[in-house]
Design a protein around this motif. Structure first.
Motif, PDB file in Angstrom:
ATOM      1  N   GLN A  79       0.838  -1.200   0.000  1.00 55.88           N
ATOM      2  CA  GLN A  79       0.000   0.000   0.000  1.00 55.88           C
ATOM      3  C   GLN A  79       0.877   1.256   0.000  1.00 55.88           C
ATOM      4  O   GLN A  79       1.857   1.346   0.743  1.00 55.88           O
ATOM      5  CB  GLN A  79      -0.952  -0.005   1.205  1.00 55.88           C
ATOM      6  N   CYS A  80       0.499   2.199  -0.864  1.00 58.52           N
ATOM      7  CA  CYS A  80       1.307   3.399  -1.105  1.00 58.52           C
ATOM      8  C   CYS A  80       0.445   4.652  -0.989  1.00 58.52           C
ATOM      9  O   CYS A  80      -0.782   4.585  -1.051  1.00 58.52           O
ATOM     10  CB  CYS A  80       1.884   3.350  -2.521  1.00 58.52           C
ATOM     11  N   ILE A  81       1.139   5.775  -0.884  1.00 55.24           N
ATOM     12  CA  ILE A  81       0.447   7.054  -0.697  1.00 55.24           C
ATOM     13  C   ILE A  81       0.939   8.078  -1.712  1.00 55.24           C
ATOM     14  O   ILE A  81       2.128   8.084  -2.081  1.00 55.24           O
ATOM     15  CB  ILE A  81       0.692   7.534   0.750  1.00 55.24           C
ATOM     16  N   VAL A  91       4.020   2.367   2.251  1.00 54.98           N
ATOM     17  CA  VAL A  91       3.840   2.609   3.688  1.00 54.98           C
ATOM     18  C   VAL A  91       3.339   1.366   4.425  1.00 54.98           C
ATOM     19  O   VAL A  91       3.455   1.266   5.639  1.00 54.98           O
ATOM     20  CB  VAL A  91       2.901   3.810   3.963  1.00 54.98           C
ATOM     21  N   ILE A  92       2.754   0.447   3.682  1.00 54.93           N
ATOM     22  CA  ILE A  92       2.380  -0.846   4.282  1.00 54.93           C
ATOM     23  C   ILE A  92       2.839  -1.942   3.328  1.00 54.93           C
ATOM     24  O   ILE A  92       2.517  -1.920   2.138  1.00 54.93           O
ATOM     25  CB  ILE A  92       0.851  -0.969   4.469  1.00 54.93           C
ATOM     26  N   SER A 139       1.848   8.067   7.828  1.00 58.88           N
ATOM     27  CA  SER A 139       3.101   7.478   7.363  1.00 58.88           C
ATOM     28  C   SER A 139       3.413   6.182   8.099  1.00 58.88           C
ATOM     29  O   SER A 139       3.867   5.209   7.510  1.00 58.88           O
ATOM     30  CB  SER A 139       4.261   8.470   7.461  1.00 58.88           C
ATOM     31  N   LYS A 140       3.136   6.145   9.408  1.00 58.30           N
ATOM     32  CA  LYS A 140       3.402   4.908  10.145  1.00 58.30           C
ATOM     33  C   LYS A 140       2.088   4.163  10.377  1.00 58.30           C
ATOM     34  O   LYS A 140       1.188   4.688  11.019  1.00 58.30           O
ATOM     35  CB  LYS A 140       4.063   5.254  11.485  1.00 58.30           C
ATOM     36  N   TRP A 141       2.011   2.969   9.853  1.00 59.94           N
ATOM     37  CA  TRP A 141       0.773   2.197   9.943  1.00 59.94           C
ATOM     38  C   TRP A 141       0.986   0.928  10.758  1.00 59.94           C
ATOM     39  O   TRP A 141       2.068   0.350  10.737  1.00 59.94           O
ATOM     40  CB  TRP A 141       0.287   1.812   8.539  1.00 59.94           C
TER      41      TRP A 141
END
Ligand code: FRU
Length: 484
Positions: A127-129, A145-146, A196-198
């Motif tokens: 998973q990206c942002i 980010v994940i 940002s932190k998941w």
């Protein structure tokens, strides 16, 4: 030129003319489109992104196409927003969602990467942002980010996609489609305070029945009228009373345990009983309406007239309501702003086959309500000429609906006929037909049931006729829709 510039340049140079496209359904200017993505409000406008492959009328490495609207009906095209141009998304920027934040318009998507491992091609979905200003978007330096390595043991890293995000008082949540390595479909949940932190939270829902396919794509999760609703698109189902074979789009009504973050005790229903409806996504409109849009196509029967350079389209966005614990859908009310040329019949007796003056066309909204009658079968035929028609037939005694596009002009042997139970029968049945050149969305009895289909019929086939094997007295209201 980078990948994004190349895609935008290609669209500019190759796009088809508006006349070739549907009048009020979002379709690609050139090339292929699938799932709706990032359906969200940003700075007062509604943004819609979509899975996009500009370079051919077939699925290919996924970009995100982009358009914007102020009324869900008239759309302005914006430049392609994302292209597969990083090591972590080189095989595609797959589906995801969007949301307005203090930092800008945040998009989350699945980055797909392929790798050869001991001679075997492996695919990794992470998973990206990307964050943007409503027009251009920048991928996060922290992507992905994940990653699949954050999933518990035994969960697939190759089928881990389509993040849907929302905000709660304690931060952001993300639901992602997944399956176990044994092939049990599920939706997993992540949490972050800052995007940002998941952290992995839970299995939000998992199929215990063995009947709901092998992977749940495109999850969506929300609360509507104090009731939690999960939407998903299961792949590879077997038909039963409620569902058809193959990929379905379904909704679950159940109980959400907010401490454990688990959604249980659900009932599951289909969202659309036609041929072409998949990967729906919802958004909360500023006025509180829950609006859903879907890809109006099927993976298994996606065909089109030879030579057509654009492929696939979206449904018209639909307003959702809960009535007696079930979802009821209606076309967004803004469509009424584009009504022209009203034609109305009250208490019209229909016996045998008939055509009515003023009732024809391929871009229209028509409601037929049968007030009374003595009949067993009532049909509406549309997109009709001497050679072609598509029809909806209501069998009153059998309580069945038949959608038939056998004679719609398709030259491939795709699914053409579907028969379903009328889910919420009424004394005075009502059929609302939304036609737009190459598609029909039919809302039955005020939207408790919907049948959507694409059609391939030449545009000059614009006749509409009615058939009744006895006598039916109908009220008919028809508007032409004119957007461009
Ligand atoms: C659903 C889907 C998604 C995926 C996308 C790829 O139609 O398979 O799961 O993200 O399409 O284009």
């Amino acid at each position: 030129m980078n990948q994004l510039e190349k895609a935008n340049e290609y669209v500019k140079e190759n796009c088809v003319v508006q006349e070739e496209l549907p009048e009020f359904h979002v379709a690609p200017l050139i090339g292929w489109m699938n799932d709706p993505n990032g359906f969200s409000v940003y700075q007062g406008k509604v943004h819609l992104f979509y899975q996009y492959h500009p370079y051919s009328a077939q699925w290919g490495p996924m970009h995100w196409g982009h358009c914007v609207t102020e009324d869900f009906v008239k759309w302005e095209r914006l430049p392609v927003a994302l292209a597969p141009d990083q090591a972590y998304d080189e095989a595609g920027c797959f589906s995801g969602s969007g949301m307005e934040t203090e930092a800008g318009h945040v998009l989350v998507y699945t980055g797909v990467r392929k790798e050869e491992c001991d001679g075997v091609q492996k695919e990794y979905q992470n998973q990206c942002i990307a964050v943007g200003n409503g027009r251009s978007y920048k991928k996060s330096e922290q992507n992905p980010v994940i990653t699949g390595s954050m999933l518990p043991e035994g969960f697939s890293r190759e089928h881990f996609r389509d993040p849907k995000i929302w905000r709660e008082p304690d931060g952001y949540y993300m639901a992602v489609g997944n399956k176990t390595n044994e092939g049990i479909p599920q939706v997993v949940l992540f949490h972050s305070e800052d995007f940002s932190k998941w952290n992995y939270v839970s299995v939000l829902a998992r199929d215990q029945s063995g009947k709901l396919g092998m992977m749940w794509e495109c999850p969506d999760f929300f609360c509507m009228d104090e009731q939690y609703v999960l939407i998903a698109s299961p792949q590879e189902m077997c038909a039963d009373e409620e569902f058809h074979n193959g990929n379905n789009a379904v909704y679950f009504i159940g109980e959400y345990n907010q401490k454990k973050h688990e959604f249980n005790d659900w009932q599951v229903y289909s969202l659309d009983d036609g041929f072409d409806f998949y990967a729906p996504q919802t958004m909360l409109a500023p006025d509180g309406r829950r609006i859903m849009i879907a890809w109006m196509q099927s993976w298994d029967s996606n065909i089109r007239p030879a030579g057509q350079r654009w492929a696939c389209m979206m449904t018209l966005p639909r307003e959702l309501k809960l009535v007696d614990g079930k979802i009821v859908q209606s076309p967004v009310r803004e469509i009424e702003q584009y009504y022209t040329a009203p034609v109305r019949y009250d208490g019209k007796e229909i016996a045998g086959e008939c055509q009515l003056s003023g009732i024809r066309g391929r871009v229209l909204d028509m409601t037929v309500e049968i007030r009374e009658g003595n009949y067993r079968t009532f049909s509406i035929r549309f997109a009709q000429n001497e050679q072609f028609y598509t029809s909806l037939t209501y069998h009153r005694e059998k309580n069945l609906l038949e959608l038939d596009r056998t004679y719609s002009g398709m030259v491939r042997d795709a699914v053409a006929y579907r028969r379903v139970k009328v889910k919420y029968p009424k004394e005075q049945p009502k059929f609302r037909l939304l036609l737009d050149k190459y598609s029909a969305e039919i809302f039955i009895n005020d939207g408790g049931q919907v049948l959507s289909t694409t059609l391939y019929t030449p545009p000059e086939a614009e006749g509409i006729s009615f058939f009744c094997d006895g006598t039916a007295v109908a009220a008919i209201q028809k508007y032409t829709i004119s957007v461009s």
